[in-house]
Write a protein that holds these residues in place. Structure first.
Motif, short mmCIF file in Angstrom:
data_model
loop_
_atom_site.label_atom_id
_atom_site.label_comp_id
_atom_site.label_asym_id
_atom_site.label_seq_id
_atom_site.Cartn_x
_atom_site.Cartn_y
_atom_site.Cartn_z
N THR A 265 0.81 -1.22 0.00
CA THR A 265 0.00 0.00 0.00
C THR A 265 0.84 1.27 0.00
OG1 THR A 265 -0.20 -0.19 2.41
CG2 THR A 265 -2.01 -1.08 1.06
N ASP A 266 2.11 1.18 0.43
CA ASP A 266 2.93 2.39 0.39
C ASP A 266 3.50 2.66 -1.00
OD1 ASP A 266 4.52 0.15 0.59
OD2 ASP A 266 6.11 1.16 1.71
N GLN A 267 3.49 1.64 -1.87
CA GLN A 267 3.86 1.80 -3.28
C GLN A 267 2.78 1.10 -4.12
OE1 GLN A 267 7.93 0.20 -3.38
NE2 GLN A 267 8.66 2.30 -3.64
#
Length: 413
Positions: A265-267
């Protein structure tokens, strides 16, 4: 006997929405050319298969005022059939309706065009058998009367009786009463050996014998026209007719499901593109990514999806890799999470509000606002898949904007 049944070419379709969808110029050219390329492959197939004739069952063009380029292209392909002594039978549908004299079209001598009244064209094959082909062309955009009643009964002095009809089965779940409606029993009562249908873009057979068929359109134009597209090759085995689907569309639309649990979710965008790479498409695909989640979704991610930021990031990455991936991402759909309200009572009232707001009565009322829009817009919005998609997206937005009463109380302090 061997022939091709095709319909709904929609040559020169504008592919509304895609031109401004961030497509690279080279990819846009492939999109714009796709309806032409698919039809050329159909004619290639007719020549390679050495068919006796080709049936073109309406909506050859995307609109009544066909472009000079589209008209010239069609004539060129009909001439290719003529060079190989293959007959073409043409009827026009609700998109390319016409009242003009067929002689004014400049079509080659091998092309027979049906007029605005139902008529029968008899065609002798090289082996001496005779085919009686029945059909008509739309003279206006909407035909509400059941033209099927004007079709004659099968005749005994023809070896094969075939019907060409651009219209809609009355029982289909769509507002199709404007398009020469018919029932299955009305088709069967005519006693024809084969019905070549057009107008419905989903390929399907309406009877167990596989002799009453929609061939579907020849190139999908949006996500609700997903999967392979092409034509039906029909041939006899004795007194039985069999059909074989032949794919020709250069672009395939597809829905791809991804679980947020399997993504970083962070990339998020880069992680999604990696999943697409694993699919190893051999043909060019235009895809919608449908995200799923078993838990409540971070509001920041929902916002990123609904405001288009995630799609923008994906397409920016996709621009440099579409040839490598053989795909283009056209849209992203947010996860549908069932329990987002904060108490049993709140959930109960939320569900009641959703049912009261997102139902067929409300949808049909809203649909009336499209009455002054071009017919194809109302056609597409009216499709069952599109309606369910609108319901889902509206529900997601409602869920995202549900306010926790505790938060309101906290904010007011």
């Amino acid at each position: 006997m061997k022939f091709i049944h095709t319909a709904d070419l929609h040559l020169d379709s504008p592919f509304l929405g895609l031109k401004n969808n961030g497509l690279p110029d080279e990819l846009w050219e492939k999109v714009h050319q796709s309806t032409f390329d698919s039809f050329k492959r159909i004619i290639d197939g007719a020549i390679e298969q050495q068919v006796d004739f080709v049936l073109l069952v309406g909506d050859l063009f995307d609109r009544e005022e066909r472009s000079v380029a589209a008209d010239a292209f069609l004539i060129n392909q009909l001439n290719r059939l003529k060079d190989h002594e293959i007959e073409a039978f043409v009827s026009f549908g609700n998109h390319d309706y016409s009242t003009a004299d067929p002689a004014s079209f400049g079509y080659p001598a091998n092309t027979q065009v049906f007029g605005n009244q139902v008529e029968t064209k008899r065609y002798p094959l090289h082996d001496g058998t005779v085919v009686a082909i029945n059909g008509f062309s739309f003279d206006k955009q909407w035909i509400t009367q059941p033209v099927i009643q004007e079709y004659p009964q099968a005749v005994s002095d023809a070896t094969w009786n075939i019907g060409m009809l651009h219209g809609s089965l009355s029982s289909l779940n769509s507002p199709e009463a404007n398009y020469a409606p018919f029932t299955l029993s009305e088709l069967q009562e005519k006693g024809y050996d084969y019905w070549a249908l057009g107008h419905i873009h989903k390929r399907q057979s309406l009877n167990a014998q596989g002799t009453i068929n929609y061939s579907g359109n020849t190139q999908g134009r949006h996500i609700n026209e997903s999967g392979e597209k092409g034509y039906l090759l029909v041939q006899n085995e004795g007194q039985q007719l069999t059909t074989t689907f032949k794919p020709t569309a250069p672009i395939i639309w597809e829905k791809v499901t991804m679980s947020l649990a399997d993504l970083s979710t962070d990339q998020l965008a880069a992680s999604m593109l990696e999943k697409i790479a694993d699919l190893k498409y051999s043909k060019l695909h235009f895809i919608r990514i449908e995200l799923t989640s078993d838990t409540n979704v971070d509001p920041a991610i929902l916002n990123q999806i609904n405001n288009g930021d995630l799609l923008d990031e994906l397409q920016e990455l996709n621009t440099d890799k579409w040839q490598q991936l053989n795909c283009w991402i056209t849209s992203v759909e947010a996860p549908q999470v069932s329990d987002v309200v904060y108490s049993t009572i709140d959930q109960k009232y939320f569900n009641q509000a959703r049912e009261a707001t997102l139902n067929d009565d409300v949808f049909n009322q809203v649909l009336k606002d499209f009455s002054k829009q071009p017919a194809f817009i109302k056609d597409e919005v009216s499709q069952a898949d599109a309606k369910h998609e609108i319901y889902d997206q509206a529900g997601t937005i409602l869920q995202e904007n549900v306010v926790n009463p505790d938060d309101v109380e906290e904010d007011s302090k």
